[in-house]
Design a protein around this motif. Structure first.
Motif, PDB file in Angstrom:
ATOM      1  N   PHE A 196       0.838  -1.206   0.000  1.00 11.36           N
ATOM      2  CA  PHE A 196       0.000   0.000   0.000  1.00 11.36           C
ATOM      3  C   PHE A 196       0.871   1.253   0.000  1.00 11.36           C
ATOM      4  O   PHE A 196       0.626   2.188  -0.757  1.00 11.36           O
ATOM      5  N   VAL A 197       1.889   1.279   0.851  1.00  9.77           N
ATOM      6  CA  VAL A 197       2.781   2.438   0.929  1.00  9.77           C
ATOM      7  C   VAL A 197       3.516   2.646  -0.399  1.00  9.77           C
ATOM      8  O   VAL A 197       3.578   3.769  -0.915  1.00  9.77           O
ATOM      9  N   ILE A 198       4.045   1.581  -0.963  1.00  6.37           N
ATOM     10  CA  ILE A 198       4.767   1.695  -2.232  1.00  6.37           C
ATOM     11  C   ILE A 198       3.819   2.119  -3.352  1.00  6.37           C
ATOM     12  O   ILE A 198       4.166   2.959  -4.185  1.00  6.37           O
ATOM     13  N   ALA A 199       2.604   1.585  -3.367  1.00  3.53           N
ATOM     14  CA  ALA A 199       1.629   1.974  -4.395  1.00  3.53           C
ATOM     15  C   ALA A 199       1.252   3.445  -4.257  1.00  3.53           C
ATOM     16  O   ALA A 199       1.183   4.180  -5.254  1.00  3.53           O
ATOM     17  N   ALA A 200       1.024   3.899  -3.025  1.00  6.77           N
ATOM     18  CA  ALA A 200       0.653   5.304  -2.804  1.00  6.77           C
ATOM     19  C   ALA A 200       1.793   6.230  -3.235  1.00  6.77           C
ATOM     20  O   ALA A 200       1.553   7.248  -3.906  1.00  6.77           O
ATOM     21  N   LEU A 201       3.021   5.899  -2.877  1.00  4.81           N
ATOM     22  CA  LEU A 201       4.170   6.710  -3.296  1.00  4.81           C
ATOM     23  C   LEU A 201       4.322   6.703  -4.820  1.00  4.81           C
ATOM     24  O   LEU A 201       4.628   7.735  -5.421  1.00  4.81           O
ATOM     25  N   SER A 202       4.086   5.557  -5.434  1.00  5.37           N
ATOM     26  CA  SER A 202       4.194   5.459  -6.893  1.00  5.37           C
ATOM     27  C   SER A 202       3.172   6.360  -7.575  1.00  5.37           C
ATOM     28  O   SER A 202       3.490   7.035  -8.561  1.00  5.37           O
ATOM     29  N   VAL A 203       1.952   6.375  -7.066  1.00  2.00           N
ATOM     30  CA  VAL A 203       0.909   7.222  -7.655  1.00  2.00           C
ATOM     31  C   VAL A 203       1.264   8.693  -7.488  1.00  2.00           C
ATOM     32  O   VAL A 203       1.110   9.490  -8.422  1.00  2.00           O
ATOM     33  N   LEU A 204       1.770   9.077  -6.315  1.00  8.53           N
ATOM     34  CA  LEU A 204       2.170  10.471  -6.097  1.00  8.53           C
ATOM     35  C   LEU A 204       3.316  10.875  -7.029  1.00  8.53           C
ATOM     36  O   LEU A 204       3.307  11.966  -7.606  1.00  8.53           O
ATOM     37  N   ILE A 205       4.287   9.996  -7.179  1.00  4.50           N
ATOM     38  CA  ILE A 205       5.396  10.281  -8.096  1.00  4.50           C
ATOM     39  C   ILE A 205       4.879  10.394  -9.526  1.00  4.50           C
ATOM     40  O   ILE A 205       5.277  11.299 -10.271  1.00  4.50           O
ATOM     41  N   LEU A 206       3.971   9.503  -9.908  1.00  8.30           N
ATOM     42  CA  LEU A 206       3.406   9.542 -11.257  1.00  8.30           C
ATOM     43  C   LEU A 206       2.667  10.850 -11.510  1.00  8.30           C
ATOM     44  O   LEU A 206       2.830  11.481 -12.548  1.00  8.30           O
ATOM     45  N   PHE A 207       1.856  11.290 -10.541  1.00  4.89           N
ATOM     46  CA  PHE A 207       1.166  12.574 -10.687  1.00  4.89           C
ATOM     47  C   PHE A 207       2.163  13.718 -10.840  1.00  4.89           C
ATOM     48  O   PHE A 207       1.979  14.609 -11.656  1.00  4.89           O
ATOM     49  N   GLY A 208       3.232  13.688 -10.047  1.00  6.78           N
ATOM     50  CA  GLY A 208       4.252  14.736 -10.143  1.00  6.78           C
ATOM     51  C   GLY A 208       4.937  14.746 -11.504  1.00  6.78           C
ATOM     52  O   GLY A 208       5.120  15.799 -12.115  1.00  6.78           O
ATOM     53  N   VAL A 209       5.296  13.565 -11.989  1.00  9.89           N
ATOM     54  CA  VAL A 209       5.944  13.472 -13.310  1.00  9.89           C
ATOM     55  C   VAL A 209       4.992  13.966 -14.391  1.00  9.89           C
ATOM     56  O   VAL A 209       5.391  14.733 -15.277  1.00  9.89           O
ATOM     57  N   PHE A 210       3.732  13.537 -14.326  1.00  8.49           N
ATOM     58  CA  PHE A 210       2.756  13.999 -15.323  1.00  8.49           C
ATOM     59  C   PHE A 210       2.578  15.502 -15.259  1.00  8.49           C
ATOM     60  O   PHE A 210       2.519  16.171 -16.279  1.00  8.49           O
ATOM     61  N   TYR A 211       2.500  16.037 -14.049  1.00 11.19           N
ATOM     62  CA  TYR A 211       2.261  17.475 -13.901  1.00 11.19           C
ATOM     63  C   TYR A 211       3.420  18.288 -14.463  1.00 11.19           C
ATOM     64  O   TYR A 211       3.214  19.251 -15.191  1.00 11.19           O
ATOM     65  N   PHE A 212       4.651  17.904 -14.128  1.00 13.84           N
ATOM     66  CA  PHE A 212       5.807  18.719 -14.514  1.00 13.84           C
ATOM     67  C   PHE A 212       6.364  18.412 -15.907  1.00 13.84           C
ATOM     68  O   PHE A 212       6.943  19.282 -16.534  1.00 13.84           O
ATOM     69  N   PHE A 213       6.190  17.172 -16.393  1.00 16.43           N
ATOM     70  CA  PHE A 213       6.849  16.805 -17.645  1.00 16.43           C
ATOM     71  C   PHE A 213       5.913  16.452 -18.799  1.00 16.43           C
ATOM     72  O   PHE A 213       6.322  16.517 -19.948  1.00 16.43           O
ATOM     73  N   VAL A 214       4.687  16.059 -18.519  1.00 19.11           N
ATOM     74  CA  VAL A 214       3.779  15.622 -19.580  1.00 19.11           C
ATOM     75  C   VAL A 214       2.687  16.647 -19.846  1.00 19.11           C
ATOM     76  O   VAL A 214       2.391  16.961 -20.994  1.00 19.11           O
ATOM     77  N   ALA A 215       2.111  17.191 -18.796  1.00 21.30           N
ATOM     78  CA  ALA A 215       0.978  18.107 -18.943  1.00 21.30           C
ATOM     79  C   ALA A 215       1.395  19.420 -19.598  1.00 21.30           C
ATOM     80  O   ALA A 215       2.464  19.956 -19.323  1.00 21.30           O
ATOM     81  N   GLY A 216       0.513  19.908 -20.458  1.00 21.09           N
ATOM     82  CA  GLY A 216       0.717  21.219 -21.069  1.00 21.09           C
ATOM     83  C   GLY A 216       0.194  22.308 -20.154  1.00 21.09           C
ATOM     84  O   GLY A 216      -0.347  22.039 -19.066  1.00 21.09           O
ATOM     85  N   ALA A 217       0.311  23.548 -20.566  1.00 19.94           N
ATOM     86  CA  ALA A 217      -0.116  24.688 -19.744  1.00 19.94           C
ATOM     87  C   ALA A 217      -1.614  24.621 -19.436  1.00 19.94           C
ATOM     88  O   ALA A 217      -2.028  24.877 -18.300  1.00 19.94           O
ATOM     89  N   ASP A 218      -2.433  24.274 -20.421  1.00 19.63           N
ATOM     90  CA  ASP A 218      -3.879  24.186 -20.185  1.00 19.63           C
ATOM     91  C   ASP A 218      -4.216  23.070 -19.202  1.00 19.63           C
ATOM     92  O   ASP A 218      -5.090  23.230 -18.345  1.00 19.63           O
ATOM     93  N   GLU A 219      -3.525  21.947 -19.308  1.00 16.03           N
ATOM     94  CA  GLU A 219      -3.773  20.838 -18.389  1.00 16.03           C
ATOM     95  C   GLU A 219      -3.349  21.195 -16.960  1.00 16.03           C
ATOM     96  O   GLU A 219      -4.034  20.845 -15.999  1.00 16.03           O
ATOM     97  N   ARG A 220      -2.239  21.910 -16.830  1.00 17.56           N
ATOM     98  CA  ARG A 220      -1.813  22.347 -15.490  1.00 17.56           C
ATOM     99  C   ARG A 220      -2.835  23.304 -14.884  1.00 17.56           C
ATOM    100  O   ARG A 220      -3.138  23.234 -13.700  1.00 17.56           O
TER     101      ARG A 220
END
Length: 187
Positions: A133-157
């Motif tokens: 559970f802890v590893i899954a929760a950390l993985s999801v948070l890291i994934l959201f961070g990566v998507f927010y900073f590296f994948v999402a465009g300005a409109d998505e942010r």
């Protein structure tokens, strides 16, 4: 005694995952009024291909499980791919850019983080429910961070920030101290 079906179920889930990845294309086609394209994709993907493949595979292997699995997976993939191609044509998007933006950009970080999480579970010995559970929760948070900073465009942010403002406002009414410090309207 039905444990052997697990493999077939996982393979079918993979096919359905491909189809679900086309849900955005499906909804865009609906919104633009291309209902006939959706109908054709589902007719071919969930009627013609599964029946043809089932009959062909069953007659050669005599295994209904293999025949149904292959037929449904190929049908799901076909229906999804047809909708994605139709949507790309409808919005006049370059297929290479479409595949890169819709699949490669989100899948590369997701697969990398998933592999890292599986490796962390294997190496850490945290193979219990709490550790996973802890590893899954950390993985999801890291994934959201990566998507927010590296994948999402300005409109998505901007949409992401607006969503959290709205969520904070709704939760703020339930939990004192979470609302903004700005004065509210006079009541």
């Amino acid at each position: 005694e039905y444990v052997f079906l697990g493999v077939y179920i996982l393979i079918n889930l993979g096919g359905v995952a491909v189809l679900m990845s086309a849900s955005c294309a499906h909804n865009m086609l609906k919104g633009m009024g291309y209902l006939r394209r959706i109908l054709i994709a589902y007719l071919i993907g969930y009627a013609i291909i599964p029946v043809a493949v089932f009959l062909t595979v069953f007659l050669t292997t005599r295994s209904p499980y293999v025949a149904v699995t292959i037929g449904m997976v190929l049908g799901s993939i076909t229906a999804g791919a047809m909708q994605i191609v139709s949507c790309g044509k409808a919005v006049r998007m370059d297929p290479k850019r479409f595949i890169t933006r819709a699949y490669l950009q989100p899948l590369v970080p997701a697969v990398t983080i998933m592999a890292s999480a599986l490796l962390a579970v294997a190496l850490s010995g945290w193979d219990g429910l709490a550790g996973r559970f802890v590893i899954a929760a950390l993985s999801v948070l890291i994934l959201f961070g990566v998507f927010y900073f590296f994948v999402a465009g300005a409109d998505e942010r901007r949409q992401f920030k607006d969503f959290f403002k709205m969520l904070r406002g709704k939760i703020g009414g339930l939990v004192p101290g979470l609302t903004s410090s700005r004065p509210g309207p006079d009541v």
